[in-house]
Design a protein around this motif. Structure first.
Motif, PDB file in Angstrom:
ATOM      1  N   ALA A   1       0.979  -1.155   0.121  1.00 27.72           N
ATOM      2  CA  ALA A   1      -0.058   0.018  -0.006  1.00 27.72           C
ATOM      3  C   ALA A   1       0.889   1.511  -0.047  1.00 27.72           C
ATOM      4  O   ALA A   1       0.477   2.464   0.046  1.00 27.72           O
ATOM      5  N   GLY A   2       2.274   1.192  -0.097  1.00 30.39           N
ATOM      6  CA  GLY A   2       3.125   2.139  -0.020  1.00 30.39           C
ATOM      7  C   GLY A   2       3.679   2.764   1.214  1.00 30.39           C
ATOM      8  O   GLY A   2       4.226   3.742   1.401  1.00 30.39           O
ATOM      9  N   ALA A   3       3.414   1.973   2.417  1.00 28.71           N
ATOM     10  CA  ALA A   3       3.755   2.277   3.823  1.00 28.71           C
ATOM     11  C   ALA A   3       5.455   2.281   3.845  1.00 28.71           C
ATOM     12  O   ALA A   3       6.023   1.303   3.310  1.00 28.71           O
ATOM     13  N   ARG A   4       5.902   3.237   4.656  1.00 28.11           N
ATOM     14  CA  ARG A   4       7.348   2.835   5.001  1.00 28.11           C
ATOM     15  C   ARG A   4       7.441   1.859   6.361  1.00 28.11           C
ATOM     16  O   ARG A   4       6.500   2.059   7.204  1.00 28.11           O
ATOM     17  N   VAL A   5       8.304   0.878   6.131  1.00 24.77           N
ATOM     18  CA  VAL A   5       8.333  -0.145   7.357  1.00 24.77           C
ATOM     19  C   VAL A   5       9.558  -0.224   7.833  1.00 24.77           C
ATOM     20  O   VAL A   5      10.831  -0.305   7.153  1.00 24.77           O
ATOM     21  N   ALA A   6       9.669   0.008   9.253  1.00 24.25           N
ATOM     22  CA  ALA A   6      10.952  -0.040  10.069  1.00 24.25           C
ATOM     23  C   ALA A   6      10.908  -0.951  10.977  1.00 24.25           C
ATOM     24  O   ALA A   6       9.638  -1.342  11.558  1.00 24.25           O
ATOM     25  N   SER A   7      12.035  -1.575  11.750  1.00 27.14           N
ATOM     26  CA  SER A   7      12.140  -2.224  12.947  1.00 27.14           C
ATOM     27  C   SER A   7      13.052  -1.784  13.874  1.00 27.14           C
ATOM     28  O   SER A   7      14.159  -1.026  13.359  1.00 27.14           O
ATOM     29  N   ILE A   8      12.881  -1.928  15.151  1.00 24.20           N
ATOM     30  CA  ILE A   8      13.919  -1.607  16.251  1.00 24.20           C
ATOM     31  C   ILE A   8      14.319  -2.957  16.901  1.00 24.20           C
ATOM     32  O   ILE A   8      13.966  -3.661  17.121  1.00 24.20           O
ATOM     33  N   CYS A   9      15.772  -3.102  16.803  1.00 21.20           N
ATOM     34  CA  CYS A   9      16.478  -4.054  17.447  1.00 21.20           C
ATOM     35  C   CYS A   9      16.067  -5.587  16.882  1.00 21.20           C
ATOM     36  O   CYS A   9      16.119  -5.632  15.540  1.00 21.20           O
ATOM     37  N   SER A  10      15.551  -6.494  17.445  1.00 20.12           N
ATOM     38  CA  SER A  10      15.276  -7.637  17.353  1.00 20.12           C
ATOM     39  C   SER A  10      13.880  -7.717  16.225  1.00 20.12           C
ATOM     40  O   SER A  10      13.443  -8.793  15.709  1.00 20.12           O
ATOM     41  N   GLY A  11      13.388  -6.638  16.117  1.00 23.98           N
ATOM     42  CA  GLY A  11      12.228  -6.481  15.204  1.00 23.98           C
ATOM     43  C   GLY A  11      12.471  -6.711  13.853  1.00 23.98           C
ATOM     44  O   GLY A  11      11.655  -7.008  13.029  1.00 23.98           O
TER      45      GLY A  11
END
Length: 319
Positions: free
Chosen positions: A95-105
């Motif tokens: 859908a065009g979202a930006r996706v990020a993770s922190i650490c073990s994510g």
């Protein structure tokens, strides 16, 4: 407002879960909030966490629909993630979202296939496991965060703050991001390529730190500062200055000065109408050509394009 949806994957790491609200909640553009932050999980209600505190998340994964940014925070489980979470993340990217993770994510993003063919990072202790289990991912174990297009990953704890500040800077510019850092008493915005592991994260036992010298230098960025000038202020040798700078910031004195000068130039481009030669002079970058070279290398934009982009960004945020 820019909508940020945080996904809690059990057992959640509570500190990581709190980072997006801490950072984005302080981001104001001309007095107006720049972000709406909500937290969701696959099974709303009490969410298992690491530690004695209980976490209750009342919202489900439907919140991800319409998100501008989706952030998966640290989880104590690096095994099989709920398929509903993986599907929701894939749909968000489509859908065009930006996706990020922190650490073990990062392990959650990897299971969803979002890191395949991309560069990524996680906490340095877990980086070898991430590389072993997901060979299609190019793992960088020694950086604070990696921005690979619409997918971003960070190392643990404070690197998650660095990542979120980077997102604020990407959305609204250096002036807003640095204001968030100052208001929340975070460290100044740090580049993602800075090392995760700093040899001496705490002040030395003799109580001698270069913090005062760095503050002194920040007030004089428009002057031609040298290592000798910094060493003289710190009342130490150049060799000791360089060693302590690397211990406290993970980079050399001259690299640190360049980072701060580029940040100053970005703020001036965003907040003033000064000609480029004056921006270069006030930030200590010398000439407009030097400013153009360094800014293009750091952001991919010329000074004029950078100024125009963030003028539009702030104007858009103000409706």
């Amino acid at each position: 407002m820019h909508r940020v949806v945080v996904v809690a994957v059990p057992p959640v790491i509570i500190f990581d879960l709190s980072i997006p609200e801490l950072v984005f909640g302080e981001a104001y553009v001309n007095g107006r909030p720049g972000y709406e932050v909500v937290v969701c999980t696959a099974d709303p209600g009490a969410v298992p966490s690491i530690g004695a505190l209980q976490v209750v998340v009342p919202l489900g994964l439907d919140e991800i629909r319409g998100a501008d940014t989706v952030i998966v925070t640290g989880t104590g489980s690096r095994e099989e993630t709920d398929p509903r979470v993986l599907t929701a993340l894939l749909e968000a990217v489509e859908a065009g979202a930006r996706v990020a993770s922190i650490c073990s994510g990062a392990f959650v993003l990897a299971q969803a296939g979002l890191l395949d063919g991309r560069r990524a990072t996680t906490h340095w202790v877990q980086a070898p496991e991430l590389a072993r289990r997901f060979p299609a991912v190019t793992v960088h174990p020694d950086v604070l965060y990696v921005d690979d297009g619409p997918i971003l990953t960070s190392a643990g704890v404070t690197a998650g703050i660095d990542l979120c500040l980077h997102l604020v800077r990407t959305d609204y510019g250096a002036a807003v991001a640095n204001a968030v850092a100052r208001l929340a008493v975070f460290a100044p915005v740090r580049p993602g390529g800075q090392a995760q592991f700093i040899a001496s994260p705490l002040p030395p036992e003799d109580g001698v730190s270069l913090a005062a010298t760095r503050s002194w230098a920040l007030e004089r960025l428009d002057q031609p500062l040298t290592r000798q000038d910094l060493a003289r202020h710190a009342r130490t040798s150049i060799r000791t200055l360089t060693r302590r700078f690397r211990e406290e910031t993970s980079i050399s004195p001259l690299q640190w000065l360049l980072v701060q000068r580029i940040e100053r130039a970005r703020e001036l481009l965003e907040t003033t109408a000064l000609p480029l030669d004056q921006v270069a002079k006030r930030s200590g970058l010398g000439t407009a050509d030097s400013l153009r070279q360094h800014l293009r290398r750091r952001t991919g934009l010329t000074p004029s394009a950078y100024r125009a982009a963030f003028t539009r960004s702030v104007a858009s945020a103000n409706g």
